[in-house]
Design a protein around this motif. Structure first.
Motif, short mmCIF file in Angstrom:
data_model
loop_
_atom_site.label_atom_id
_atom_site.label_comp_id
_atom_site.label_asym_id
_atom_site.label_seq_id
_atom_site.Cartn_x
_atom_site.Cartn_y
_atom_site.Cartn_z
N GLY A 49 0.81 -1.23 0.00
CA GLY A 49 0.00 0.00 0.00
C GLY A 49 0.84 1.27 0.00
O GLY A 49 0.63 2.16 -0.84
N ALA A 50 1.79 1.34 0.90
CA ALA A 50 2.61 2.56 1.02
C ALA A 50 3.49 2.73 -0.22
O ALA A 50 3.68 3.85 -0.70
CB ALA A 50 3.46 2.50 2.29
N ARG A 51 4.00 1.63 -0.78
CA ARG A 51 4.85 1.72 -1.98
C ARG A 51 4.03 2.19 -3.18
O ARG A 51 4.48 2.98 -4.01
CB ARG A 51 5.47 0.35 -2.29
N GLY A 83 -4.64 2.01 8.73
CA GLY A 83 -3.43 2.10 7.90
C GLY A 83 -3.54 3.00 6.68
O GLY A 83 -2.60 3.74 6.36
N VAL A 84 -4.69 2.96 5.98
CA VAL A 84 -4.81 3.73 4.74
C VAL A 84 -4.99 5.23 5.04
O VAL A 84 -4.89 6.07 4.13
CB VAL A 84 -5.93 3.16 3.84
N ALA A 85 -5.20 5.58 6.30
CA ALA A 85 -5.24 7.01 6.67
C ALA A 85 -3.88 7.66 6.40
O ALA A 85 -3.76 8.88 6.36
CB ALA A 85 -5.64 7.17 8.13
N ALA A 86 -2.84 6.83 6.19
CA ALA A 86 -1.51 7.36 5.85
C ALA A 86 -1.43 7.74 4.38
O ALA A 86 -0.47 8.40 3.97
CB ALA A 86 -0.44 6.30 6.16
N ASN A 87 -2.43 7.36 3.57
CA ASN A 87 -2.34 7.59 2.12
C ASN A 87 -2.36 9.08 1.78
O ASN A 87 -3.25 9.82 2.18
CB ASN A 87 -3.52 6.87 1.43
N SER A 88 -1.37 9.49 0.99
CA SER A 88 -1.20 10.93 0.72
C SER A 88 -2.37 11.49 -0.10
O SER A 88 -2.85 12.59 0.17
CB SER A 88 0.12 11.17 -0.01
N1 LIG Z 1 0.32 5.19 2.33
C1 LIG Z 1 -0.54 4.18 2.21
N2 LIG Z 1 -1.41 4.14 1.19
C2 LIG Z 1 -2.30 3.12 1.08
N3 LIG Z 1 -2.36 2.09 1.92
C3 LIG Z 1 -1.51 2.08 2.96
C4 LIG Z 1 -0.57 3.11 3.17
N4 LIG Z 1 0.14 2.82 4.30
C5 LIG Z 1 -0.37 1.66 4.78
N5 LIG Z 1 -1.35 1.20 3.97
C6 LIG Z 1 -2.13 -0.03 4.11
O1 LIG Z 1 -2.69 -0.10 5.40
C7 LIG Z 1 -2.91 -1.48 5.74
C8 LIG Z 1 -2.38 -1.76 7.12
O2 LIG Z 1 -3.16 -1.05 8.02
P1 LIG Z 1 -3.52 -1.61 9.44
O3 LIG Z 1 -2.24 -1.94 10.13
O4 LIG Z 1 -4.40 -0.66 10.10
O5 LIG Z 1 -4.33 -2.91 8.98
P2 LIG Z 1 -4.60 -4.23 9.74
O6 LIG Z 1 -4.32 -4.05 11.18
O7 LIG Z 1 -3.92 -5.31 8.98
O8 LIG Z 1 -6.15 -4.38 9.56
P3 LIG Z 1 -7.31 -4.11 10.67
O9 LIG Z 1 -6.88 -2.90 11.43
O10 LIG Z 1 -8.53 -3.91 9.86
O11 LIG Z 1 -7.34 -5.32 11.51
C9 LIG Z 1 -2.22 -2.31 4.67
O12 LIG Z 1 -3.21 -2.78 3.78
C10 LIG Z 1 -1.31 -1.28 3.99
O13 LIG Z 1 -1.01 -1.57 2.66
#
Ligand SMILES: Nc1ncnc2c1ncn2[C@@H]1O[C@H](COP(=O)(O)OP(=O)(O)OP(=O)(O)O)[C@@H](O)[C@H]1O
Ligand SMILES: [Mg+2]
Length: 333
Positions: free
Chosen positions: A179-181, A268-273
């Motif tokens: 996701g981050a990449r 996690g996706v809250a980090a998405n720019s």
């Molecule tokens: N910058 C980004 N853009 C898009 N997706 C991102 C980014 N950074 C992290 N992610 C995604 O966030 C997810 C990880 O988030 P998180 O750790 O909250 O999930 P999880 O704990 O596996 O799931 P849940 O919290 O629902 O149990 C992954 O799918 C990762 O690819």
């Protein structure tokens, strides 16, 4: 009040020390890299790595915070949702510690932890607000009435948004979790290169992301190797635009319909720019405020679990040592 938080629901072993639900003294996160060769988290492997890591991570957290277990008032650990083996490692460790030294213990809902990441960092976020939860396992719009009281407005019918990012990243050869990449690659691409479908855009607060992933897979299958290499960043940007537009559209609509002034994104996706920029633009146009956690607190970490445990404890007092891990745990139960 000093809370020791423990998070092991998936593939991060994390231990944190948080003062009064606001001040992070330490937040040690060990992210497992053992799964990348499998292209996804292998539950059995994750559980074993947690077993190996939990004690060293715990010791490092105490040492970074400069405190001892004696100074701790409350021990909070994730009880669900998540993978049963990994959950049991952290939860059992937390209960064992609490029992051995006679400290209060509380079990925490992992998603309530993600929501609490915003409260931890933003004291001015209103108690009654809208939150968009976008993580590896969840995509939900939730009205937080106050901490601990939630109404789920809608959720995904199939894949979560983070899962869609990871699957598309894998299709594009960016590795796992990608996701981050993919986000970084998309920053150099043209989001208008190709229009991928925006499922259920106008319909309620439900989401669907499995079709988008398939659309990208079919699109990639038609490209030659040279075309793929030339347009890699454009494809990433086009996918991201489609994926993010849907959650942005529905979040804006929910803020208006529910008449909520403050909006947060959690998970996690809250980090998405792109999500941050697009949602900020749209919400500022309707005079709503947007909050999101710093990047380190978006993905799984124990500081958010300590904060959530502390807020729950304020309301309900200590939890029972007899609680079990629950792999499927609803937020509104
Ligand atoms: N910058 C980004 N853009 C898009 N997706 C991102 C980014 N950074 C992290 N992610 C995604 O966030 C997810 C990880 O988030 P998180 O750790 O909250 O999930 P999880 O704990 O596996 O799931 P849940 O919290 O629902 O149990 C992954 O799918 C990762 O690819
Ligand atoms: Mg998570």
């Amino acid at each position: 009040m000093l809370t020791l938080g423990i998070e092991t629901s998936c593939d991060e072993s994390s231990v944190a020390l948080v003062l009064d639900g606001r001040q992070i003294l330490a937040n040690v996160i060990h992210s497992q890299t053992d799964h990348s060769k499998f292209g996804g988290v292998v539950p059995e492997v994750a559980g074993r790595v947690h077993l190996r890591k939990i004690v060293p991570v715990y010791r490092q957290a105490l040492s970074e915070a400069g405190v001892s277990l004696d100074d701790v008032d409350l021990i909070a650990a994730t009880m669900g949702p998540g993978l049963i083996g990994p959950l049991l490692v952290g939860l059992t460790f937390a209960k064992g510690l609490a029992f051995a030294v006679g400290k209060h213990f509380i079990g925490v809902h992992h998603i309530e932890g993600h929501i609490a990441a915003n409260l931890l960092e933003h004291p001015d976020l209103q108690a009654n607000h809208l939150t968009l939860i976008v993580s590896g396992g969840h995509t939900m719009l939730v009205e937080v009435r106050r901490f601990g009281s939630y109404e789920i407005l809608g959720a995904t019918r199939d894949d979560a948004l983070g899962e869609a990012f990871d699957k598309v990243a894998k299709l594009m050869g960016l590795g796992y979790p990608g996701g981050a990449r993919l986000d970084r690659l998309a920053q150099q691409g043209d989001p208008k290169y190709h229009r991928f479908p925006r499922a259920l855009l106008k319909e309620g607060y439900q989401f669907s992301y499995s079709g988008l992933k398939t659309a990208v897979a079919l699109f990639l299958a038609k490209l030659s190797e040279t075309e793929f290499e030339r347009h890699k960043a454009d494809i990433a940007a086009s996918f991201q635009e489609a994926a993010v537009s849907v959650v942005v559209e529905k979040t804006v609509r929910a803020a208006l319909e529910r008449d909520l002034h403050d909006v947060s994104i959690s998970g996690g996706v809250a980090a998405n720019s792109r999500l941050r920029v697009l949602l900020a633009e749209r919400l500022s146009a309707i005079k709503r405020r947007l909050f999101y956690p710093s990047v380190e607190l978006c993905t799984d970490n124990a500081a958010m679990i300590a904060a959530a445990g502390f807020y729950r404890y304020q309301d309900e007092g200590p939890g029972e040592l007899a609680i079990n891990a629950v792999p499927y745990l609803r937020l509104d139960e």
